[in-house]
Design an enzyme around this catalytic site. Structure first.
Site, mmCIF file in Angstrom:
data_model
loop_
_atom_site.group_PDB
_atom_site.id
_atom_site.type_symbol
_atom_site.label_atom_id
_atom_site.label_comp_id
_atom_site.label_asym_id
_atom_site.label_seq_id
_atom_site.Cartn_x
_atom_site.Cartn_y
_atom_site.Cartn_z
ATOM 1 N N ASP A 100 69.565 100.714 -29.668
ATOM 2 C CA ASP A 100 69.496 101.583 -28.495
ATOM 3 C C ASP A 100 70.162 101.008 -27.244
ATOM 4 O O ASP A 100 69.757 101.309 -26.123
ATOM 5 C CB ASP A 100 68.033 101.941 -28.200
ATOM 6 N N ASP A 161 69.690 109.728 -33.394
ATOM 7 C CA ASP A 161 69.700 109.342 -31.979
ATOM 8 C C ASP A 161 70.881 108.423 -31.651
ATOM 9 O O ASP A 161 71.314 108.344 -30.496
ATOM 10 C CB ASP A 161 68.416 108.581 -31.600
ATOM 11 N N THR A 221 62.370 110.866 -42.625
ATOM 12 C CA THR A 221 62.024 111.009 -41.210
ATOM 13 C C THR A 221 61.236 109.814 -40.731
ATOM 14 O O THR A 221 60.782 108.982 -41.529
ATOM 15 C CB THR A 221 61.238 112.311 -40.950
ATOM 16 N N TRP A 237 69.525 115.795 -30.135
ATOM 17 C CA TRP A 237 70.487 114.665 -30.074
ATOM 18 C C TRP A 237 71.773 115.059 -30.788
ATOM 19 O O TRP A 237 72.874 114.679 -30.374
ATOM 20 C CB TRP A 237 69.935 113.403 -30.731
HETATM 21 N N1 GLY Z 1 65.255 107.642 -29.660
HETATM 22 C C1 GLY Z 1 63.869 107.809 -30.004
HETATM 23 C C2 GLY Z 1 63.342 109.153 -29.643
HETATM 24 O O1 GLY Z 1 64.060 110.091 -29.376
HETATM 25 O O2 GLY Z 1 62.141 109.274 -29.645
#
Ligand code: GLY
Length: 391
Positions: A100, A161, A221, A237
């Site tokens: 991230d 994401d 998931t 996303w």
């Molecule tokens: N990137 C983690 C979320 O969207 O919860």
């Protein structure tokens, strides 16, 4: 302009102004508790209120936006104060063993460089882009999302994401001319378009590749209702991330993927146009909404509308974005600004693990403010992770 946008912006700015003193250089948690942000919990060896996890970049990101929206020096100074701490975090390599780094450093350091020309922010953001390359797996050509690279449970696993993390590499390629960044963006995003998107245009949250052979294995998931369901935030996303990476790569597979994500998302909205946390749920479910997915989708639909050729198609995406935005403004903002409050209420972080359910969230707040900025600032304005198109 969306109905009620000006009062919504005034309320958001009042909350952000109050929160400068409330947090005073510390960080709020990922989500509110009873609609007020507590200090970020101590985790991963980082103290209470410290810069840990994946969501802290949204905090300076919001203050950069607030500065652009108002020109108010208080907002700039607060954003710059946090950006310094992000440069420190990169150099100390604190809590960076995950993918991230785009969420964290595009909104803090790239924004700082772009808006103020701070060279130290630029250098630290480039270091972050290099650190992220450690997670690019050959021969699969994907970024491993979570965990140690040798952890069998996480090895070869990526998540949708990640489409918001690759813009850090696109920016790094433009800054340095190093085409390896561009190539990793091209390969990772194409793998996602080919495998994380299902035939019915819904998406898996996560997908596994065999790290040795590079073969695609299976979807699953982490935060959705079931492996085969469609987690609302993942789909959002997808709308935003595929459209933005199409702008960066010119790969039409990604444009098509963003369109397909948008079509499925819009076809699965309830009457008030703000999704339940998983798109399998409808009005009879009694499940909570995830307003943050609505805010991400507004920005994603704006982005998609800006890259399609057909003006009628673009107008459809713009109209859908306005409908969602109006509902967020009308039904999903706090009744009045307050110390420690969120900008957007009723989002869901992780329903299966009962974390941050029906609360405000830092990413919901950020994307709500980005959606306002997209409407309030001149049309040439570009978000912080959006590198300009290469010619
Ligand atoms: N990137 C983690 C979320 O969207 O919860």
């Amino acid at each position: 302009m969306t109905t009620g946008l000006e009062p919504a912006l005034d309320d958001a700015l009042a909350t952000l102004r109050a929160n400068i003193a409330v947090f005073d250089g510390s960080y709020p948690d990922d989500t509110t508790a009873a609609n007020v942000y507590p200090l970020r919990k101590a985790q991963n060896g980082i103290a209470l209120g410290g810069n840990s996890g994946w969501t802290t970049g949204f905090w300076p990101g919001m203050y950069w936006l607030a500065w652009e929206l108002t020109g108010d020096e208080q907002f700039r100074a607060n954003a710059a104060r946090y950006a310094e701490d992000f440069a420190r975090r990169v150099r100390a390599e604190e809590d960076l063993d995950h993918h991230d780094l785009g969420f964290l450093f595009s909104l803090s350091l790239v924004a700082s460089w772009r808006l103020t020309g701070n060279g130290d922010s630029r250098d630290a953001a480039l270091e972050a882009a290099h650190i992220l390359t450690r997670r690019f797996l050959e021969p699969a050509g994907i970024i491993q999302a979570w965990g140690d690279l040798n952890d069998p449970a996480q090895r070869g696993r990526t998540i949708i994401d990640s489409l918001m993390n690759t813009p850090l590499w696109t920016w790094a390629a433009q800054e340095t001319g190093d085409e390896r960044f561009t190539e990793m963006v091209r390969r990772h995003t194409e793998q996602l378009a080919l495998h994380i998107l299902r035939e019915d245009d819904s998406t898996f949250h996560t997908f596994y590749w065999d790290a040795e052979s590079g073969e695609p294995l299976r979807g699953g998931t982490e935060q959705g209702a079931a492996d085969g369901s469609c987690w609302a935030r993942g789909q959002a996303w997808g709308i935003y991330g595929f459209a933005m990476n199409y702008r960066h790569t010119g790969n039409r597979l990604l444009l098509d993927a963003s369109r397909r994500c948008a079509g499925y998302f819009l076809a699965h909205l309830p009457d008030d146009s703000v999704p339940y946390w998983d798109l399998i749920f409808g009005d009879e479910s009694g499940e909570p909404r995830d307003s943050s997915s609505g805010a991400i989708a507004v920005c994603g639909l704006d982005e998609l509308a800006s890259v399609v050729d057909d003006p009628e198609e673009a107008a459809r995406y713009r109209a859908a974005a306005e409908t969602i935005m109006s509902s967020l403004v009308e039904h999903y903002t706090p009744s009045e600004p307050a110390d420690g409050a969120a900008l957007l209420v009723h989002s869901v972080y992780d329903r299966p693990k009962s974390v941050g359910v029906d609360e405000g969230s830092l990413w919901g707040d950020y994307f709500f403010l980005e959606a306002i900025a997209r409407r309030a600032l001149p049309s040439e304005w570009r978000p912080y992770w959006e590198a300009p198109k290469k010619n």
